[in-house]
Design a protein around this motif. Structure first.
Motif, PDB file in Angstrom:
ATOM      1  N   SER A  87       0.826  -1.209   0.000  1.00 37.36           N
ATOM      2  CA  SER A  87       0.000   0.000   0.000  1.00 37.36           C
ATOM      3  C   SER A  87       0.858   1.257   0.000  1.00 37.36           C
ATOM      4  CB  SER A  87      -0.925   0.018   1.214  1.00 37.36           C
ATOM      5  OG  SER A  87      -1.812  -1.084   1.178  1.00 37.36           O
ATOM      6  N   CYS A  88       0.459   2.235  -0.814  1.00 45.72           N
ATOM      7  CA  CYS A  88       1.162   3.516  -0.842  1.00 45.72           C
ATOM      8  C   CYS A  88       0.789   4.349   0.381  1.00 45.72           C
ATOM      9  CB  CYS A  88       0.797   4.288  -2.107  1.00 45.72           C
ATOM     10  SG  CYS A  88       1.425   3.549  -3.635  1.00 45.72           S
ATOM     11  N   PRO A  89       1.691   5.223   0.823  1.00 46.01           N
ATOM     12  CA  PRO A  89       1.360   6.135   1.921  1.00 46.01           C
ATOM     13  C   PRO A  89       0.175   7.031   1.551  1.00 46.01           C
ATOM     14  CG  PRO A  89       3.718   6.116   1.500  1.00 46.01           C
ATOM     15  CD  PRO A  89       3.081   5.383   0.364  1.00 46.01           C
ATOM     16  N   ALA A  90      -0.509   7.544   2.550  1.00 40.33           N
ATOM     17  CA  ALA A  90      -1.657   8.419   2.321  1.00 40.33           C
ATOM     18  C   ALA A  90      -1.275   9.585   1.408  1.00 40.33           C
ATOM     19  CB  ALA A  90      -2.183   8.952   3.653  1.00 40.33           C
ATOM     20  N   GLY A  91      -2.135   9.865   0.441  1.00 40.99           N
ATOM     21  CA  GLY A  91      -1.904  10.976  -0.463  1.00 40.99           C
ATOM     22  C   GLY A  91      -1.047  10.650  -1.664  1.00 40.99           C
ATOM     23  N   LYS A  92      -0.593   9.380  -1.784  1.00 40.89           N
ATOM     24  CA  LYS A  92       0.216   8.982  -2.934  1.00 40.89           C
ATOM     25  C   LYS A  92      -0.494   7.901  -3.737  1.00 40.89           C
ATOM     26  CE  LYS A  92       4.735  10.203  -1.028  1.00 40.89           C
ATOM     27  NZ  LYS A  92       6.146   9.772  -0.828  1.00 40.89           N
ATOM     28  N   ASN A  93      -0.166   7.839  -5.037  1.00 44.56           N
ATOM     29  CA  ASN A  93      -0.703   6.834  -5.945  1.00 44.56           C
ATOM     30  C   ASN A  93       0.399   5.889  -6.395  1.00 44.56           C
ATOM     31  OD1 ASN A  93      -3.232   7.980  -5.860  1.00 44.56           O
ATOM     32  ND2 ASN A  93      -3.069   8.996  -7.850  1.00 44.56           N
ATOM     33  N   ILE A  94       0.004   4.687  -6.792  1.00 48.92           N
ATOM     34  CA  ILE A  94       0.958   3.731  -7.326  1.00 48.92           C
ATOM     35  C   ILE A  94       1.296   4.085  -8.778  1.00 48.92           C
ATOM     36  CG2 ILE A  94      -0.776   2.069  -8.135  1.00 48.92           C
ATOM     37  CD1 ILE A  94       1.148  -0.143  -7.035  1.00 48.92           C
ATOM     38  N   THR A  95       2.572   4.054  -9.132  1.00 48.47           N
ATOM     39  CA  THR A  95       2.982   4.264 -10.520  1.00 48.47           C
ATOM     40  C   THR A  95       3.450   2.961 -11.160  1.00 48.47           C
ATOM     41  OG1 THR A  95       5.316   4.774 -10.033  1.00 48.47           O
ATOM     42  CG2 THR A  95       3.741   6.604  -9.947  1.00 48.47           C
ATOM     43  N   GLY A  96       3.965   2.032 -10.357  1.00 50.57           N
ATOM     44  CA  GLY A  96       4.453   0.767 -10.886  1.00 50.57           C
ATOM     45  C   GLY A  96       4.541  -0.260  -9.775  1.00 50.57           C
ATOM     46  N   ILE A  97       4.826  -1.499 -10.160  1.00 54.74           N
ATOM     47  CA  ILE A  97       4.846  -2.586  -9.182  1.00 54.74           C
ATOM     48  C   ILE A  97       5.827  -3.662  -9.609  1.00 54.74           C
ATOM     49  CG2 ILE A  97       2.915  -3.775 -10.314  1.00 54.74           C
ATOM     50  CD1 ILE A  97       2.031  -4.653  -7.452  1.00 54.74           C
ATOM     51  N   GLY A  98       6.374  -4.350  -8.618  1.00 52.81           N
ATOM     52  CA  GLY A  98       7.229  -5.504  -8.865  1.00 52.81           C
ATOM     53  C   GLY A  98       6.935  -6.576  -7.839  1.00 52.81           C
ATOM     54  N   GLY A  99       7.497  -7.750  -8.045  1.00 46.53           N
ATOM     55  CA  GLY A  99       7.304  -8.845  -7.104  1.00 46.53           C
ATOM     56  C   GLY A  99       8.449  -9.823  -7.181  1.00 46.53           C
ATOM     57  N   SER A 100       8.661 -10.579  -6.116  1.00 45.38           N
ATOM     58  CA  SER A 100       9.721 -11.586  -6.129  1.00 45.38           C
ATOM     59  C   SER A 100       9.347 -12.766  -5.249  1.00 45.38           C
ATOM     60  CB  SER A 100      11.061 -10.997  -5.678  1.00 45.38           C
ATOM     61  OG  SER A 100      11.030 -10.639  -4.315  1.00 45.38           O
ATOM     62  N   ILE A 101       9.728 -13.957  -5.723  1.00 42.85           N
ATOM     63  CA  ILE A 101       9.588 -15.194  -4.970  1.00 42.85           C
ATOM     64  C   ILE A 101      10.946 -15.525  -4.383  1.00 42.85           C
ATOM     65  CG2 ILE A 101       9.131 -17.677  -5.147  1.00 42.85           C
ATOM     66  CD1 ILE A 101       7.340 -16.949  -7.606  1.00 42.85           C
ATOM     67  N   GLY A 102      10.992 -15.795  -3.094  1.00 34.45           N
ATOM     68  CA  GLY A 102      12.245 -16.178  -2.458  1.00 34.45           C
ATOM     69  C   GLY A 102      12.322 -17.673  -2.245  1.00 34.45           C
ATOM     70  N   ASP A 103      13.372 -18.312  -2.769  1.00 36.32           N
ATOM     71  CA  ASP A 103      13.660 -19.735  -2.543  1.00 36.32           C
ATOM     72  C   ASP A 103      12.584 -20.665  -3.090  1.00 36.32           C
ATOM     73  OD1 ASP A 103      16.061 -19.142  -1.116  1.00 36.32           O
ATOM     74  OD2 ASP A 103      14.833 -18.647   0.628  1.00 36.32           O
ATOM     75  N   GLY A 104      11.985 -20.300  -4.225  1.00 35.96           N
ATOM     76  CA  GLY A 104      10.960 -21.152  -4.825  1.00 35.96           C
ATOM     77  C   GLY A 104      11.513 -22.275  -5.674  1.00 35.96           C
ATOM     78  N   GLU A 105      12.795 -22.199  -6.027  1.00 38.93           N
ATOM     79  CA  GLU A 105      13.502 -23.275  -6.733  1.00 38.93           C
ATOM     80  C   GLU A 105      12.822 -23.705  -8.033  1.00 38.93           C
ATOM     81  OE1 GLU A 105      16.417 -24.235  -5.720  1.00 38.93           O
ATOM     82  OE2 GLU A 105      16.329 -23.058  -3.865  1.00 38.93           O
ATOM     83  N   GLY A 106      12.121 -22.779  -8.699  1.00 41.75           N
ATOM     84  CA  GLY A 106      11.452 -23.109  -9.951  1.00 41.75           C
ATOM     85  C   GLY A 106      10.177 -23.907  -9.777  1.00 41.75           C
ATOM     86  N   GLU A 107       9.749 -24.136  -8.536  1.00 35.31           N
ATOM     87  CA  GLU A 107       8.540 -24.912  -8.264  1.00 35.31           C
ATOM     88  C   GLU A 107       7.415 -24.043  -7.718  1.00 35.31           C
ATOM     89  OE1 GLU A 107       9.088 -28.852  -6.503  1.00 35.31           O
ATOM     90  OE2 GLU A 107      11.259 -28.507  -6.600  1.00 35.31           O
ATOM     91  N   VAL A 108       7.631 -22.721  -7.689  1.00 30.32           N
ATOM     92  CA  VAL A 108       6.606 -21.757  -7.285  1.00 30.32           C
ATOM     93  C   VAL A 108       6.422 -20.774  -8.442  1.00 30.32           C
ATOM     94  CG1 VAL A 108       5.925 -19.999  -5.624  1.00 30.32           C
ATOM     95  CG2 VAL A 108       7.247 -21.990  -4.861  1.00 30.32           C
ATOM     96  N   LEU A 109       5.165 -20.538  -8.834  1.00 27.33           N
ATOM     97  CA  LEU A 109       4.861 -19.748 -10.022  1.00 27.33           C
ATOM     98  C   LEU A 109       4.279 -18.391  -9.642  1.00 27.33           C
ATOM     99  CD1 LEU A 109       3.109 -22.560 -12.112  1.00 27.33           C
ATOM    100  CD2 LEU A 109       5.557 -22.148 -11.769  1.00 27.33           C
ATOM    101  N   LEU A 110       4.871 -17.317 -10.170  1.00 27.87           N
ATOM    102  CA  LEU A 110       4.344 -15.968  -9.989  1.00 27.87           C
ATOM    103  C   LEU A 110       3.095 -15.825 -10.858  1.00 27.87           C
ATOM    104  CD1 LEU A 110       5.272 -13.430  -8.411  1.00 27.87           C
ATOM    105  CD2 LEU A 110       6.431 -12.682 -10.498  1.00 27.87           C
ATOM    106  N   GLU A 111       1.944 -15.483 -10.234  1.00 28.85           N
ATOM    107  CA  GLU A 111       0.672 -15.450 -10.957  1.00 28.85           C
ATOM    108  C   GLU A 111       0.081 -14.050 -11.102  1.00 28.85           C
ATOM    109  OE1 GLU A 111      -0.908 -19.942 -10.005  1.00 28.85           O
ATOM    110  OE2 GLU A 111      -1.811 -18.297  -8.877  1.00 28.85           O
ATOM    111  N   THR A 112       0.417 -13.140 -10.213  1.00 29.02           N
ATOM    112  CA  THR A 112      -0.098 -11.773 -10.286  1.00 29.02           C
ATOM    113  C   THR A 112       0.989 -10.799  -9.878  1.00 29.02           C
ATOM    114  OG1 THR A 112      -2.317 -12.514  -9.628  1.00 29.02           O
ATOM    115  CG2 THR A 112      -1.877 -10.160  -9.479  1.00 29.02           C
ATOM    116  N   VAL A 113       1.175  -9.754 -10.670  1.00 30.73           N
ATOM    117  CA  VAL A 113       1.978  -8.583 -10.301  1.00 30.73           C
ATOM    118  C   VAL A 113       1.212  -7.403 -10.869  1.00 30.73           C
ATOM    119  CG1 VAL A 113       4.231  -7.446 -10.370  1.00 30.73           C
ATOM    120  CG2 VAL A 113       4.101  -9.928 -10.553  1.00 30.73           C
TER     121      VAL A 113
END
Length: 295
Positions: free
Chosen positions: A142-168
């Motif tokens: 969540s952005c601080p009060a009074g600010k809007n989101i301009t972009g987004i990223g995501g990361s999986i830690g230690d998924g070893e190729g067996e965890v799939l990123l489904e939403t960013v």
């Protein structure tokens, strides 16, 4: 502009155009326009290494407003597990690795940084679901009060190729963004984590989030593309792969392969590949998100 690996090369995308556009309402009081918008992309070497990483740097004096990434020629056997804007918002790092099925042919990964001259209030906000053995996770930043989101990223830690990123993806309200991930259908014995990176700033002129949802069917490869409206341009992108509501996510059955900005028309593209071996009746769709603003 530097990268991990050898020299950069362009990526070509021949994918579908916009289906449906939903616009988010403006929030807050608009500040100055967005000067100096520029998309920087860098592609890794193409080979059969099981994992790859690459980063795209903004030119000197510019900062990251949005981040994207893609896996090229990876099909259903390569997992994109990181799209990460740096803490100082000068770089976007993207990484991917092969699934447990492995891939004998060559593939590469591309990082996209949407850069601009500094805008008011720009900052990166992080939120993490700490490592545990949960089969699926979702995290809202969540952005601080009074600010809007301009972009987004995501990361999986230690998924070893067996965890799939489904939403960013940024939310239509523009106050936050969400990432989600799930273990593949064979499960994963280890602990893994999920982090959301929300890029936030003071509200910008014409700022809105547009989203296009592709068709619900059982095709093995899908894409969706969305477009900015009213003369606005892309400052951030997002993507998702999902089964039809009320169920969310793709249940560990789809690899998200592209979350990228496009310029003709200005907007975003997202695509995914159904993991090999899924039933032919498995129904899902791809969604593309763009954060747009007046240049």
């Amino acid at each position: 502009m530097r990268k991990i690996g050898t020299s950069a090369r362009p990526i070509g995308l021949l994918l579908a155009f916009t289906l449906t556009i939903l616009c988010g309402a403006l929030t807050g009081t608009a500040s100055a326009a967005v000067p100096g918008l520029q998309i920087v992309s860098v592609t890794s070497s193409s080979n059969s290494d099981f994992s790859k990483g690459v980063f795209a740097d903004c030119p000197s004096g510019k900062q990251v407003l949005g981040a994207g990434g893609s896996v090229n020629q990876g099909g259903s056997k390569v997992v994109m597990d990181q799209i990460v804007p740096s803490s100082g918002l000068t770089r976007v790092t993207v990484s991917a690795r092969e699934t447990e099925a492995g891939l004998a042919t060559n593939w590469s990964v591309t990082a996209y940084a949407i850069c601009a001259n500094p805008v008011a209030g720009l900052e990166r906000v992080t939120a993490t679901w700490s490592a545990d053995s949960s089969a699926a996770k979702n995290v809202t930043g969540s952005c601080p009060a009074g600010k809007n989101i301009t972009g987004i990223g995501g990361s999986i830690g230690d998924g070893e190729g067996e965890v799939l990123l489904e939403t960013v993806a940024p939310l239509i309200t523009m106050t936050s963004g969400r990432t989600s991930a799930a273990e593949d259908t064979t499960g994963f014995a280890g602990d893994w984590s999920l982090t959301t990176y929300a890029i936030c700033a003071s509200p910008l002129p014409g700022q809105q989030v547009v989203v296009t949802h592709g068709p619900d069917d059982s095709a093995g490869i899908k894409d969706a593309q969305t477009a900015c409206t009213g003369g606005t341009r892309t400052i951030g992108v997002g993507g998702a792969v999902s089964v039809p509501p009320p169920t969310l996510g793709a249940q560990g059955k789809v690899v998200m392969s592209h979350v990228v900005p496009v310029t003709l028309p200005h907007g975003a593209l997202s695509s995914g590949n159904e993991v090999a071996g899924q039933p032919s009746a498995f129904v899902w769709h791809a969604s593309a998100y763009a954060v747009c603003a007046t240049p």
